[in-house]
Design a protein around this motif. Structure first.
Motif, short mmCIF file in Angstrom:
data_model
loop_
_atom_site.label_atom_id
_atom_site.label_comp_id
_atom_site.label_asym_id
_atom_site.label_seq_id
_atom_site.Cartn_x
_atom_site.Cartn_y
_atom_site.Cartn_z
N GLN A 155 0.81 -1.22 0.00
CA GLN A 155 0.00 0.00 0.00
C GLN A 155 0.85 1.27 0.00
O GLN A 155 0.30 2.36 0.15
N LYS A 181 -5.27 -0.07 -5.30
CA LYS A 181 -4.11 0.71 -4.87
C LYS A 181 -4.07 2.07 -5.57
O LYS A 181 -4.87 2.36 -6.46
N ASN A 182 -3.13 2.91 -5.17
CA ASN A 182 -3.02 4.26 -5.73
C ASN A 182 -2.69 4.22 -7.22
O ASN A 182 -3.27 4.95 -8.02
N GLN A 253 -1.57 11.35 -7.02
CA GLN A 253 -1.27 11.51 -5.60
C GLN A 253 -1.79 12.85 -5.07
O GLN A 253 -2.28 12.93 -3.94
N ARG A 256 -5.55 12.41 -4.53
CA ARG A 256 -5.85 11.53 -3.41
C ARG A 256 -5.58 12.23 -2.08
O ARG A 256 -6.35 12.08 -1.11
N ASN A 289 0.75 8.85 1.95
CA ASN A 289 0.52 8.73 0.50
C ASN A 289 -0.96 8.64 0.16
O ASN A 289 -1.32 8.38 -1.00
N HIS A 291 -3.22 6.47 0.74
CA HIS A 291 -3.73 5.21 0.22
C HIS A 291 -5.15 4.95 0.71
O HIS A 291 -6.01 4.51 -0.06
N TYR A 355 -11.09 7.42 -3.86
CA TYR A 355 -10.62 7.16 -5.22
C TYR A 355 -10.58 8.49 -5.97
O TYR A 355 -11.21 9.48 -5.57
N TYR A 356 -9.81 8.51 -7.05
CA TYR A 356 -9.50 9.76 -7.76
C TYR A 356 -10.75 10.55 -8.14
O TYR A 356 -10.78 11.78 -8.01
#
Length: 378
Positions: A155, A181-182, A253, A256, A289, A291, A355-356
């Motif tokens: 992750q 995942k990212n 990123q 997120r 990050n 996640h 999520y994006y």
């Protein structure tokens, strides 16, 4: 329904897949596999990487590389995904589970040393939610007791420990590019090799135990079966999808983190949560990050009630791992002490949609439903 996760397409995935097909080589180690390898090594500073079909495969390769044998002991958190222990159980290892931290679901680094015996072979830190374990403590133990460290960084893409990319600190590391995942490729993973003595053998294990990679580089005149191994390398089609994602890593990123910060600011500003709920903690040595965004209810009843309220109102939130030391497969094999914090996270943690493409209106709906639930249940 607001889903828990929604895969994000950057726009170049299908174009790159078509390029891969037209190249005439869509099996492993094609043009886009090489592009991905170069990206990770040049942009993120990994010493040596090998794409795999999953993070599970990367962990299985790591277990082979450190020669796990029946009777070896491997220390890892109980609060993790089944792939973490499976890779070592397949080689005959005994899993020694460690509890979580009070302030974070990751492993309690201070509890590791008491679990080390003369049979211990490795420590497997899992960077839960992309938040670093205290790697100085873990690496110091590894050096003192001559142990291997394999980072389960499934992750943890684009996350750091004291300025160092996660995955660059242990002897080996495993990443995931699963659709949750990212950075994604549907299924997919990566082995990171930080210890040079493993590089040549890793290539052989990944190629069914052959020296095929050396042959294609012209280093040997023919390739043959030289070691144990399996088919761990992914199709270049998977790598083509992944490379399109990597090109947009910073954009993904940034979005997120924006979503993560919105959750954190609006929930943290409500004093009702001081006793009813705990929010994520990012230690000073770690970066975030984004996640996942999770909340930890004070009890299982509240967790179940909140999940139901969210679902009844069109929001899919989910709980996460169940303590592996209590799993159907391992409970009769586990002879260690109780792990109450791992059990607490199993009973009380909720992962929120992140999520994006999660819009502000939908995210605010999730937040308001959580606030409403707890204000009505004070």
């Amino acid at each position: 329904m607001i889903p828990f996760n929604k895969p994000y397409l950057t726009g170049n995935e299908t174009e790159y897949i078509e390029q891969s097909v037209k190249s005439g080589k869509i099996s492993g180690d094609g043009i886009f596999t090489k592009k991905c390898h170069n990206y990770f090594e040049e942009n993120l500073g990994f010493s040596k990487v090998l794409l795999t079909t999953s993070c599970t495969d990367a962990l299985e390769m790591a277990a082979l590389l450190i020669d796990i044998k029946p009777g070896d002991e491997v220390i890892m958190p109980s609060y993790t995904f089944v792939s973490t222990p499976n890779a070592f159980v397949l080689r005959g290892a005994k899993i020694i589970f460690v509890d979580s931290r009070n302030d974070h679901p990751g492993m309690d680094e201070d509890a590791i040393e008491n679990l080390i015996t003369n049979k211990t072979k490795a420590i497997i830190p899992v960077h839960y939610a992309g938040v670093a374990c205290d790697m100085d403590k873990i690496m110091n133990l590894a050096h003192r007791y001559n142990l291997f460290v394999i980072e389960d960084a499934a992750q943890a893409i684009d996350s750091k420990y004291k300025g160092r990319q996660l995955g660059t600190i242990g002897h080996l590391a495993a990443f995931s590019f699963h659709e949750t995942k990212n950075i994604i490729s549907g299924e997919g993973g990566m082995l990171v090799i930080n210890d040079e003595r493993f590089i040549d053998r890793a290539e052989m294990i990944r190629e069914k135990g052959t020296n095929r990679s050396a042959f294609f580089r012209g280093e040997v005149d023919k390739y043959s079966w030289v070691d144990i191994g399996s088919s761990f390398l992914p199709s270049d089609i998977i790598a083509a999808f992944l490379f399109a994602q990597l090109e947009q890593l910073n954009t993904i990123q940034s979005r997120r983190r924006e979503i993560w910060n919105n959750y954190d600011q609006k929930l943290r500003n409500n004093l009702v949560f001081k006793e009813k709920i705990r929010l994520p903690n990012i230690p000073k040595y770690a970066t975030n990050n984004a996640h996942m965004y999770y909340i930890v209810c004070s009890n299982k009843k509240d967790r179940q009630g909140l999940l139901k309220k969210l679902k009844d109102n069109g929001v899919l939130a989910v709980f996460h791992y169940l303590s592996l030391h209590k799993s159907t497969f391992y409970k009769d094999k586990y002879k260690g002490e109780a792990l109450p914090l791992s059990d607490h996270y199993s009973d009380c943690l909720i992962r929120l949609p992140l999520y994006y493409d999660l819009g502000t209106e939908d995210q605010n709906k999730v937040i308001n439903l959580i606030l409403d639930f707890f204000y009505k249940n004070i």
